[in-house]
Design a protein around this motif. Sequence first.
Motif: not given
Length: 639
Positions: A519-543
């Motif tokens: 079960e994957i849940r999340h709180d409201p999440l903000p907008t940040v300044c970053g590289d979208e592709y890299q952030l996808i890789v980051l969350f992909q790995n952690l989850i």
Amino acid sequence: MVPALHASTDLPPDELRRQNSELRRINGLLAGILESVTESFIAVDSNWRFTYANPRVAAQLGRTEEALIGTSLWEAAPDLAGSDFELQYRMVMRERRPVNFETYYKPRGKWYDVHAFPAEGGIAAYVIDTTARKRAEQLVLADEAVKLSDQILNQLPDAILVTDLDGNIHQWLGGAEQMFGYAAQEALGRPVDFLHLPELRDDIRARILADIERSGGFFGEVPCVHKNGARILVETKAKSVLDDSGQPLFLVSINRDVTKRKQTEESLKQSEAKLAEAQQLAHLGSWEWDVRENKVAWSAGMYRIYGLEPHEFRPSYESFLERVHPEDRADTQRIIQSAFDERGSFDHDHRIICPDGSVRTLQARGQMSLDEAGHPIRMVGTAQDITERKRIEEEIRRLNAGLEKRVEERTADLQRSNDDLQQFAYVSSHDLQEPLRTIISYTQLLEKRYRDRLDAQADEFIGFVVEGAQRMSALIADLLAYSRVTNAGPSALSFVDVEAVVASVTMSLTTAAKETGAEIRHDPLPTVCGDEYQLIVLFQNLIANAIKYRGADAPQIRISAERSGQDWLFSVHDNGIGIETEYRERIFGLFKRLHGRDVPGTGLGLAICKKVVERHGGRIWVESQPRAGSTFRFTLPEA
Ligand code: ADP
């Protein structure tokens, strides 16, 4: 010979005999008296030659009585020449009548009462020393004169003392009682030195007597003791009062308590000394410019800094300017002038040239003081030798510049080799995929076509090849991902809605989530300044890890974010197997795994995550306990 009385000759013989014998008796008696009196008695003939001198006279003239007989009075006592004695004696000799006079005889410093009368063609004289009586009279007179002014004197804060020649106190006036603590009746008649500090009593007395002897007075500081035992320092001005003949009669002294003044002077001296010491330590000097008198005074520190001796240099504004380095002179002059014109202050560094030719750098400060009407009175200031500081600063600047240049060069070198390496990793991992894919395809083909035609061992070998090739493919894919993170430049930065990122990752993990019941849940999440592709890789790995490293229960994964200063702090929390404390750092390294082949993975996932976070200027770490789940936290800058 004793001057004798003579009997009258026109008397009957018996009477004459009786009278003569009586006269002899009286003459004998007289001689006895004259011999024993302490006064002087002399007789001289018409040629001034001694016919008699009593022992006292002989002693005074330093001869025996016998030796004196026949000697001329003027020769035996040459001092008499020109004195009252000579004047009066000659008159008696000339006019043949007795005289009585009182005179002060300077050579002996004494007063005499003199009876002179004609005797046997010459004269006889009886001389009484009245010095003591005379003194006493004058002392009484003086005492009275002083007493008259008691009332005035007692108003004075100074102690006024009158002492006789033996040092005994006769008058105790003015502030004496207050200053020394003794009432008049306690002090009068006592020797004055009972007031002096006991251990210095002899010294003080010797000092005072020597001065009085020499100059008739004394002026100096005398350490004394108050009745209550306190030490006091008394400034004494004493003068001997002379009698009519110029002889000291008594001593009047005016005494002032200077204990406090002395202490103040002392502490002033001490603080001046401390200031000088501090100035020396700080390479500091101070100056004062009396604008109205155009006089400049320098502290010892100033002379030291300028390398000058106080006796060879007269400080003035002009002479100061001459010492200023020619290149700094105009500026210095302008800055001081404007502080002067604006009635303000200045703080200015300039160089000076010392007599030995050396150049020093000073930090000069000055401040104008004004009178009530706002007119400049003086300017005070300091100069600090900052040559050494400047030199060190310069040295540091030079070293820093060198260092910066070296760092820049190194960074450029590193950047270059890093770029080369990244390029190499990217190209090689990319190019490696190609032959690997061929191997995998053909091995799979081999497996499909020749299964059952080869023996069981061959099948097993083919299985190993396929598995190995697949693992290698995964490794290369991750390596490629890793090197891509590095290669992505800042140009890829944009506003990234993390909520959308997490939604897309969750979507891609649907199968795995379903299989494990995650079960994957999340709180409201903000907008940040970053590289979208890299952030996808980051969350992909952690989850994906949170699902992969699950415990016995179905995975519960929660993603949240909170503010942390300028950044957002993200947490990816799971209820999985957790991590031993000792491995918390290590898992972020390249190829670092805590599991064997049974759990698929390359050990590159968290290394990639770390790289992504760091490239975004954040930090990543894990909080975890074995079997109690893990929380991966990282920061990202706010949008
Ligand atoms: P991989 O998962 O490919 O082994 P990672 O770099 O993603 O490589 O992870 C490194 C190691 O960290 C993993 O082998 C695992 O032991 C540990 N690990 C990662 N995520 C978790 C997690 N959520 N819970 C427990 N252990 C984890």
